[in-house]
Design an enzyme around this catalytic site. Structure first.
Site, PDB file in Angstrom:
ATOM      1  N   ASP A  86      16.978  47.202   0.230  1.00  0.00           N
ATOM      2  CA  ASP A  86      16.794  48.521  -0.361  1.00  0.00           C
ATOM      3  C   ASP A  86      17.581  49.447   0.566  1.00  0.00           C
ATOM      4  O   ASP A  86      17.139  49.746   1.683  1.00  0.00           O
ATOM      5  CB  ASP A  86      15.305  48.886  -0.387  1.00  0.00           C
ATOM      6  CG  ASP A  86      15.111  50.335  -0.805  1.00  0.00           C
ATOM      7  OD1 ASP A  86      16.121  51.043  -0.998  1.00  0.00           O
ATOM      8  OD2 ASP A  86      13.950  50.766  -0.924  1.00  0.00           O
ATOM      9  N   LYS A 139      34.717  57.430  -4.872  1.00  0.00           N
ATOM     10  CA  LYS A 139      34.548  58.621  -5.693  1.00  0.00           C
ATOM     11  C   LYS A 139      33.658  58.328  -6.891  1.00  0.00           C
ATOM     12  O   LYS A 139      33.540  57.167  -7.243  1.00  0.00           O
ATOM     13  CB  LYS A 139      35.908  59.147  -6.170  1.00  0.00           C
ATOM     14  CG  LYS A 139      36.599  58.202  -7.189  1.00  0.00           C
ATOM     15  CD  LYS A 139      37.487  58.929  -8.140  1.00  0.00           C
ATOM     16  CE  LYS A 139      36.826  59.291  -9.423  1.00  0.00           C
ATOM     17  NZ  LYS A 139      36.844  58.272 -10.488  1.00  0.00           N
ATOM     18  N   HIS A 231      42.234  61.881  -8.634  1.00  0.00           N
ATOM     19  CA  HIS A 231      43.520  61.190  -8.729  1.00  0.00           C
ATOM     20  C   HIS A 231      44.688  62.145  -9.030  1.00  0.00           C
ATOM     21  O   HIS A 231      45.729  62.101  -8.386  1.00  0.00           O
ATOM     22  CB  HIS A 231      43.494  60.131  -9.836  1.00  0.00           C
ATOM     23  CG  HIS A 231      42.380  59.143  -9.695  1.00  0.00           C
ATOM     24  ND1 HIS A 231      41.942  58.669  -8.480  1.00  0.00           N
ATOM     25  CD2 HIS A 231      41.596  58.513 -10.622  1.00  0.00           C
ATOM     26  CE1 HIS A 231      40.955  57.798  -8.674  1.00  0.00           C
ATOM     27  NE2 HIS A 231      40.723  57.693  -9.955  1.00  0.00           N
TER      28      HIS A 231
HETATM   29  C1  BG6 Z   1      38.735  55.579 -12.058  1.00  0.00           C
HETATM   30  C2  BG6 Z   1      38.046  56.306 -13.177  1.00  0.00           C
HETATM   31  O1  BG6 Z   1      38.646  56.303 -10.870  1.00  0.00           O
HETATM   32  O2  BG6 Z   1      40.102  55.375 -12.390  1.00  0.00           O
HETATM   33  C3  BG6 Z   1      38.196  55.536 -14.486  1.00  0.00           C
HETATM   34  O3  BG6 Z   1      36.675  56.460 -12.869  1.00  0.00           O
HETATM   35  C4  BG6 Z   1      39.646  55.222 -14.756  1.00  0.00           C
HETATM   36  O4  BG6 Z   1      37.643  56.271 -15.570  1.00  0.00           O
HETATM   37  C5  BG6 Z   1      40.315  54.586 -13.548  1.00  0.00           C
HETATM   38  O5  BG6 Z   1      39.695  54.328 -15.868  1.00  0.00           O
HETATM   39  C6  BG6 Z   1      41.818  54.456 -13.755  1.00  0.00           C
HETATM   40  O6  BG6 Z   1      42.375  53.727 -12.708  1.00  0.00           O
HETATM   41  P1  BG6 Z   1      43.759  52.984 -12.892  1.00  0.00           P
HETATM   42  O7  BG6 Z   1      44.102  52.468 -11.540  1.00  0.00           O
HETATM   43  O8  BG6 Z   1      43.535  51.891 -13.910  1.00  0.00           O
HETATM   44  O9  BG6 Z   1      44.732  53.998 -13.414  1.00  0.00           O
END
Ligand code: BG6
Length: 485
Positions: A86, A139, A231
């Site tokens: 836990d 994140k 991102h």
């Molecule tokens: C994640 C998001 O951080 O990045 C997702 O939570 C998303 O919703 C993903 O699909 C996309 O990552 P990548 O590397 O496939 O572009």
């Protein structure tokens, strides 16, 4: 002995990304010999059962990449262990501390962020936040500035900032690092990298997948908080930042945070003009029928699955250069790219192009599906036409074209780079507290403007590039989104 603890060790992120990444690193001889990997989760299973699951997932991934070999697996298996815990209970974490030992310990929290605060407090009490410990936070840390600060304050009670690694997996992507090489390893781009030559920048992160199983999480966050706050703003920072004096974590992050601070706030009055919210309705993606977002759970929702924004950076280099960003689920293609669109020639001696446009250059940094950087330049169409005809050609700077005789290296999972850096304590490719704070501040203003004005997401058919308003965002200014033609 050093230890890597994976909290949420049986979850989706660990199984799909982290453990395969660790296998690949081990396969390539990149993990420290004495590193132990300990999965920690609630489920009361044995270490053997856990290792069997890891074996299955890692093997499938490695075979697909032609990188499976029994010797590498035997090495990884010997590192693996599991403990049911836990994670919010210090007593329970003491068992984990005993397994990890007194060497360097890196803990990766791949669990619901709502637990971060309580987990770090328990970690501290259990001796997992000593000076030789690090913590990696996946994140999203928080849902807005306030909740981010609340979690981060709890983290700061247990760890110094130099021990905290806030992960944004986009920074681990090869092409993203290549962008740093391109900008700061060449002299030819820097004189062009400003508002005298650049007309605008586009950042597109298109996904074909819907939300599916992630509905409960996603519906709370939406595209603005799930993708743009992290991102996309990170990509924007790497395009826009000033040259750092070296690659030290603070040199790079000081420059990124300056960009975030220069983002012009989006006021409620501006929001309608510079932002677009969308949500997918039924349609077809890659030839397959796709349900509407709200039908995936059978629940009404005002969460956006698409967002497009015009950002302006109020500084000397970028004044007057809009940065257009768009991201969404259920778009026609999985495509992630940054487009640096240069200004057209001031006067064309060749007339106009076939589509009526004047000639221009474009640098496209493609992250997905392929990794490529290409510069489009005009050249003469061969032939005896009376009037000289021009055509754009793409100069590719990608490994595939220029890697000479060597086969291109295996395409790595972004987490490989980041796990390796975290284990070494290099935080250059991680997000500092003030960056995350600044990004939330900007995003909160957008979210507040939307809720203040009652902006509901506009419908877009699954398999289209978002609501028409996203095209208008550019066409109103005489521009258009990049297409693959
Ligand atoms: C994640 C998001 O951080 O990045 C997702 O939570 C998303 O919703 C993903 O699909 C996309 O990552 P990548 O590397 O496939 O572009």
């Amino acid at each position: 002995m050093a230890a890597l603890i994976l909290f949420g060790g049986g979850g989706d992120l660990a199984m799909r990304m982290l453990l395969p990444s660790l296998y690949f690193l081990d396969h390539d001889g990149l993990l420290p010999d004495d590193l132990k990997i300990i999965g920690a989760a609630r489920s009361a299973e044995s270490a053997e059962a856990y290792i069997a699951k890891v074996h299955e997932t890692v093997k499938a991934k490695a075979e697909a990449d032609e990188a499976w070999d029994e010797a590498s697996w035997a090495r990884m298996k010997a590192r693996l262990d599991y403990l049911a815990v836990d994670a919010t209970d210090p007593e329970s974490l003491k068992g984990l501390k005993a397994k990890a030992g007194d060497g360097e310990t890196t803990s990766f929290l791949a669990v619901s962020p709502s637990l971060y605060g309580r987990i770090v407090t328990a970690m501290k009490a259990a001796g997992l936040a000593e000076k030789n410990c690090r913590i990696v936070l996946e994140k999203p840390v928080g849902r807005d500035l306030e909740s981010f600060l609340e979690i981060d304050d709890a983290v700061a009670q247990a760890f110094d900032e130099r021990q905290v690694f806030r992960i944004d997996h986009y920074l681990g992507k090869e092409t993203v690092q290549n962008l740093i090489a391109l900008r700061f390893g060449n002299t030819i781009f820097e004189p062009l990298w400003n508002n005298l030559t650049v007309d605008h920048v586009q950042i597109t992160v298109g996904e074909t997948v819907g939300v599916g199983d992630r509905w409960p999480y996603y519906d709370e966050y939406g595209a603005l908080r799930d993708m743009l706050q992290n991102h996309m703003l990170q990509l924007l920072c790497l395009v826009a930042m000033e040259p750092p004096s070296d690659l030290d974590p603070d040199s790079v992050r000081n420059e990124k945070v300056k960009v975030l601070r220069s983002l012009r706030p989006i006021t409620p009055e501006e929001a309608e003009r510079v932002t677009v919210r969308g949500q997918y309705v039924a349609g077809a993606v890659e030839g397959q029928p796709a349900r509407a977002y709200r039908d995936e759970r059978g629940q009404p929702s005002d969460t956006e699955t698409f967002v497009a924004i015009r950002a302006d950076i109020d500084n000397w280099r970028w004044a007057g250069v809009p940065f257009f960003m768009r991201t969404g689920k259920r778009l026609p293609e999985k495509r992630t790219e940054i487009v640096i669109q240069f200004k057209p020639v001031p006067h064309s001696i060749f007339g106009h192009g076939e589509r009526g446009d004047i000639y221009d250059n474009r640098l496209v940094i493609e992250l997905q599906p392929d990794e490529d950087i290409s510069l489009s330049v005009m050249n003469k169409k061969p032939g005896l036409d009376q009037r000289m005809q021009l055509q754009p050609i793409k100069m590719s700077l990608s490994w595939g074209v220029n890697g000479k005789d060597a086969a291109p290296p295996r395409r790595r999972i972004a987490y490989e780079r980041l796990l390796l850096d975290a284990l070494k304590g290099d935080s250059t490719l991680f997000v500092r507290r003030d960056e995350a704070e600044q990004a939330w501040k900007w995003v909160d203003e957008v979210a507040d403007a939307w809720s203040g004005a009652g902006f509901k997401p506009l419908d877009y058919g699954a398999g289209t590039w978002g609501p028409e308003a996203a095209d208008l965002l550019l066409s109103r200014t005489g521009r258009k989104w990049n297409t693959r033609d």
